[in-house]
Design a protein around this motif. Structure first.
Motif, PDB file in Angstrom:
ATOM      1  N   ILE A 338       0.854  -1.184   0.000  1.00  0.00           N
ATOM      2  CA  ILE A 338       0.000   0.000   0.000  1.00  0.00           C
ATOM      3  C   ILE A 338       0.890   1.233   0.000  1.00  0.00           C
ATOM      4  O   ILE A 338       1.700   1.413   0.915  1.00  0.00           O
ATOM      5  N   PRO A 339       0.787   2.091  -1.008  1.00  0.00           N
ATOM      6  CA  PRO A 339       1.644   3.288  -1.087  1.00  0.00           C
ATOM      7  C   PRO A 339       1.166   4.388  -0.147  1.00  0.00           C
ATOM      8  O   PRO A 339       0.051   4.337   0.381  1.00  0.00           O
ATOM      9  N   LEU A 340       2.025   5.395   0.057  1.00  0.00           N
ATOM     10  CA  LEU A 340       1.659   6.571   0.836  1.00  0.00           C
ATOM     11  C   LEU A 340       0.999   7.565  -0.113  1.00  0.00           C
ATOM     12  O   LEU A 340       1.636   8.086  -1.027  1.00  0.00           O
ATOM     13  N   PRO A 341      -0.303   7.846   0.053  1.00  0.00           N
ATOM     14  CA  PRO A 341      -1.033   8.636  -0.942  1.00  0.00           C
ATOM     15  C   PRO A 341      -0.446  10.033  -1.130  1.00  0.00           C
ATOM     16  O   PRO A 341      -0.081  10.709  -0.163  1.00  0.00           O
ATOM     17  N   LEU A 342      -0.343  10.441  -2.391  1.00  0.00           N
ATOM     18  CA  LEU A 342       0.138  11.750  -2.831  1.00  0.00           C
ATOM     19  C   LEU A 342       1.643  11.919  -2.690  1.00  0.00           C
ATOM     20  O   LEU A 342       2.193  12.922  -3.135  1.00  0.00           O
ATOM     21  N   ILE A 343       2.328  10.949  -2.088  1.00  0.00           N
ATOM     22  CA  ILE A 343       3.785  11.033  -1.937  1.00  0.00           C
ATOM     23  C   ILE A 343       4.477   9.915  -2.707  1.00  0.00           C
ATOM     24  O   ILE A 343       5.420  10.162  -3.456  1.00  0.00           O
ATOM     25  N   SER A 344       4.040   8.675  -2.554  1.00  0.00           N
ATOM     26  CA  SER A 344       4.624   7.562  -3.294  1.00  0.00           C
ATOM     27  C   SER A 344       4.397   7.723  -4.792  1.00  0.00           C
ATOM     28  O   SER A 344       3.343   8.224  -5.220  1.00  0.00           O
ATOM     29  N   PHE A 345       5.352   7.271  -5.585  1.00  0.00           N
ATOM     30  CA  PHE A 345       5.232   7.357  -7.042  1.00  0.00           C
ATOM     31  C   PHE A 345       4.149   6.407  -7.526  1.00  0.00           C
ATOM     32  O   PHE A 345       4.065   5.265  -7.089  1.00  0.00           O
ATOM     33  N   GLY A 346       3.337   6.870  -8.456  1.00  0.00           N
ATOM     34  CA  GLY A 346       2.277   6.046  -9.019  1.00  0.00           C
ATOM     35  C   GLY A 346       0.979   6.819  -9.113  1.00  0.00           C
ATOM     36  O   GLY A 346       0.694   7.685  -8.274  1.00  0.00           O
ATOM     37  N   GLY A 347       0.196   6.499 -10.120  1.00  0.00           N
ATOM     38  CA  GLY A 347      -1.017   7.252 -10.367  1.00  0.00           C
ATOM     39  C   GLY A 347      -2.265   6.692  -9.719  1.00  0.00           C
ATOM     40  O   GLY A 347      -3.215   7.435  -9.464  1.00  0.00           O
ATOM     41  N   SER A 348      -2.291   5.379  -9.431  1.00  0.00           N
ATOM     42  CA  SER A 348      -3.536   4.754  -8.960  1.00  0.00           C
ATOM     43  C   SER A 348      -3.960   5.290  -7.600  1.00  0.00           C
ATOM     44  O   SER A 348      -5.091   5.756  -7.417  1.00  0.00           O
ATOM     45  N   ALA A 349      -3.049   5.231  -6.612  1.00  0.00           N
ATOM     46  CA  ALA A 349      -3.385   5.725  -5.276  1.00  0.00           C
ATOM     47  C   ALA A 349      -3.609   7.226  -5.288  1.00  0.00           C
ATOM     48  O   ALA A 349      -4.480   7.744  -4.570  1.00  0.00           O
ATOM     49  N   GLN A 350      -2.836   7.938  -6.095  1.00  0.00           N
ATOM     50  CA  GLN A 350      -2.995   9.385  -6.218  1.00  0.00           C
ATOM     51  C   GLN A 350      -4.390   9.723  -6.742  1.00  0.00           C
ATOM     52  O   GLN A 350      -5.079  10.607  -6.206  1.00  0.00           O
ATOM     53  N   MET A 351      -4.819   9.002  -7.766  1.00  0.00           N
ATOM     54  CA  MET A 351      -6.143   9.225  -8.345  1.00  0.00           C
ATOM     55  C   MET A 351      -7.235   8.922  -7.332  1.00  0.00           C
ATOM     56  O   MET A 351      -8.169   9.722  -7.151  1.00  0.00           O
ATOM     57  N   THR A 352      -7.137   7.772  -6.650  1.00  0.00           N
ATOM     58  CA  THR A 352      -8.161   7.382  -5.685  1.00  0.00           C
ATOM     59  C   THR A 352      -8.269   8.405  -4.563  1.00  0.00           C
ATOM     60  O   THR A 352      -9.369   8.802  -4.166  1.00  0.00           O
ATOM     61  N   THR A 353      -7.120   8.845  -4.046  1.00  0.00           N
ATOM     62  CA  THR A 353      -7.130   9.807  -2.944  1.00  0.00           C
ATOM     63  C   THR A 353      -7.785  11.113  -3.358  1.00  0.00           C
ATOM     64  O   THR A 353      -8.599  11.680  -2.619  1.00  0.00           O
ATOM     65  N   LEU A 354      -7.458  11.616  -4.547  1.00  0.00           N
ATOM     66  CA  LEU A 354      -8.020  12.896  -4.977  1.00  0.00           C
ATOM     67  C   LEU A 354      -9.494  12.762  -5.378  1.00  0.00           C
ATOM     68  O   LEU A 354     -10.250  13.721  -5.257  1.00  0.00           O
ATOM     69  N   ILE A 355      -9.910  11.588  -5.830  1.00  0.00           N
ATOM     70  CA  ILE A 355     -11.346  11.365  -6.027  1.00  0.00           C
ATOM     71  C   ILE A 355     -12.067  11.424  -4.675  1.00  0.00           C
ATOM     72  O   ILE A 355     -13.143  12.024  -4.552  1.00  0.00           O
ATOM     73  N   CYS A 356     -11.466  10.800  -3.662  1.00  0.00           N
ATOM     74  CA  CYS A 356     -12.038  10.866  -2.310  1.00  0.00           C
ATOM     75  C   CYS A 356     -12.148  12.307  -1.835  1.00  0.00           C
ATOM     76  O   CYS A 356     -13.172  12.724  -1.284  1.00  0.00           O
ATOM     77  N   VAL A 357     -11.089  13.092  -2.056  1.00  0.00           N
ATOM     78  CA  VAL A 357     -11.113  14.505  -1.663  1.00  0.00           C
ATOM     79  C   VAL A 357     -12.190  15.255  -2.443  1.00  0.00           C
ATOM     80  O   VAL A 357     -12.906  16.100  -1.889  1.00  0.00           O
ATOM     81  N   GLY A 358     -12.320  14.948  -3.741  1.00  0.00           N
ATOM     82  CA  GLY A 358     -13.336  15.594  -4.556  1.00  0.00           C
ATOM     83  C   GLY A 358     -14.736  15.314  -4.047  1.00  0.00           C
ATOM     84  O   GLY A 358     -15.594  16.218  -3.995  1.00  0.00           O
ATOM     85  N   ILE A 359     -15.008  14.064  -3.652  1.00  0.00           N
ATOM     86  CA  ILE A 359     -16.332  13.721  -3.115  1.00  0.00           C
ATOM     87  C   ILE A 359     -16.573  14.449  -1.799  1.00  0.00           C
ATOM     88  O   ILE A 359     -17.675  14.964  -1.542  1.00  0.00           O
ATOM     89  N   LEU A 360     -15.552  14.515  -0.946  1.00  0.00           N
ATOM     90  CA  LEU A 360     -15.685  15.244   0.312  1.00  0.00           C
ATOM     91  C   LEU A 360     -15.977  16.724   0.057  1.00  0.00           C
ATOM     92  O   LEU A 360     -16.794  17.341   0.755  1.00  0.00           O
ATOM     93  N   MET A 361     -15.306  17.311  -0.940  1.00  0.00           N
ATOM     94  CA  MET A 361     -15.572  18.712  -1.276  1.00  0.00           C
ATOM     95  C   MET A 361     -16.990  18.874  -1.813  1.00  0.00           C
ATOM     96  O   MET A 361     -17.644  19.897  -1.579  1.00  0.00           O
TER      97      MET A 361
END
Length: 377
Positions: A338-361
């Protein structure tokens, strides 16, 4: 952390109403991640540049998602769950194989990893289920087995890929919504005891060899420090050598001399703490803590059961991302990828985290509109 905005001066109302403190916090975490990846490559932008470009694109996507009304998320919860469940079945039948795992659907112009999106879909689906369920039924068996099936099906399909970390994330997100919906605590205690009793069977007969080795390494990391325990041993050395303030930007040795495997992905935290020390680690922990606290506050302010459970479930998903990765890197949990979201290299976790943030917003925007409507009445 947010403040309801209005059009003032030269700032258009749609921009003024965005939760800018949250956006700046997200940019601080993502920007710090780009610096960590730049250093992990020894000053080469080969990881930092694509990470930064993806971050900018996904952040714009999150801002667009923030304008989606809450009623749409409620209506789309089950269809999205069904879509990604079908895609997970498609991965098992037709999925592309990479790195020894079968996790992607190759659509020609793009590769999709449905298991990542299922982390969000399972929260929406469970929240929708418990919104529909009468309060009088919440402590009955009928409140448990449908949600358990909804969680178990995608988790089992992801385990077949095999991807233990993502299966755990899907399960944790769904169980969090169940718990917050009011499912009796005794059932969770009973389930935990049953899981504890079945651990030997799972380890010996369900997990793949490499997954079993990771669990055994977690229990005794010094047993094979040059083999299965190498990742954890080098990670601890990197973190410990950073001290309070680190060795300085671009001055890490464990990652630059290739002692630390996966120093730009799963073990990016170790790379960061070697150069930025405990103070850098505290900055990251506090930043994630503020983000999760805001997500929980969005749920508390929400007026519908669906919105409350969705915000809490998504915040819990982000928490598990951060907690499991950090625990894994310091040796308090098995290595589960499991990567560290927004810090670890890779697009999948980054995308999921920012989708989560978008829904919260999106939910936060709905809350502010409701408050404004109430003040007018």
């Amino acid at each position: 952390m947010t403040r309801s905005g209005s059009s003032s001066g030269f700032v258009p109302a749609p921009l003024a109403q965005l939760p800018w403190l949250v956006i700046l916090l997200i940019c601080a975490i993502g920007g710090f991640g780009v610096l960590v990846l730049f250093s992990a490559a020894g000053g080469d932008p080969k990881w930092a540049m694509p990470q930064g470009i993806r971050f900018a694109g996904f952040l714009v996507m999150a801002l667009a998602i923030s304008y989606v009304p809450m009623r749409w998320w409620s209506s789309a919860a089950f269809p999205l769950y069904g879509l990604f469940l079908v895609m997970l079945i498609g991965v098992e039948l037709l999925g592309a194989v990479a790195g020894g795992s079968q996790r992607w659907l190759d659509l020609g112009i793009i590769r999709i990893q449905p298991s990542e999106m299922m982390k969000v879909a399972i929260v929406l689906a469970c929240a929708k289920f418990y919104e529909m369920l009468p309060a009088s039924e919440i402590r009955k068996f009928g409140a448990i087995w449908p949600a358990a099936v909804m969680i178990g099906l995608p988790a089992a399909l992801v385990m077949l890929q095999p991807d233990l970390g993502t299966a755990l994330m899907i399960t944790a997100g769904g169980l969090a919504v169940m718990f917050l919906a009011g499912v009796p605590l005794r059932l969770f205690i009973g389930g935990t005891l049953a899981l504890a009793v079945s651990v030997p069977i799972i380890v010996n007969y369900v997990l793949h060899d490499y997954q079993r080795n990771r669990v055994l390494t977690f229990l005794n990391p010094e047993n094979d420090p040059l083999g299965t325990g190498y990742h954890i041993s080098q990670s601890k050395i990197a973190i410990g050598s950073g001290g309070w303030f680190g060795k300085g930007f671009l001055n890490g040795t464990q990652s630059h001399l290739d002692y630390l495997p996966e120093g730009h992905t799963d073990f990016a935290l170790a790379t960061m703490m070697e150069e930025w020390g405990l103070m850098g680690g505290l900055f990251v922990i506090i930043a994630y803590g503020l983000l999760i606290r805001w997500g929980i506050a969005v749920g508390v302010r929400s007026q519908t059961r669906f919105a409350k459970l969705t915000a809490a479930g998504i915040s819990t998903t982000i928490f598990f991302y951060v907690f499991i990765n950090m625990a894994m890197v310091v040796g308090l949990a098995p290595v589960v990828g499991i990567p560290l979201p927004l810090i670890s290299f890779g697009g999948s976790a980054q995308m999921t985290t920012l989708i989560c943030v978008g829904i919260l917003m999106s939910l936060d925007r709905e809350n502010r509109l409701n408050r404004r409507t109430s003040s007018w009445q």
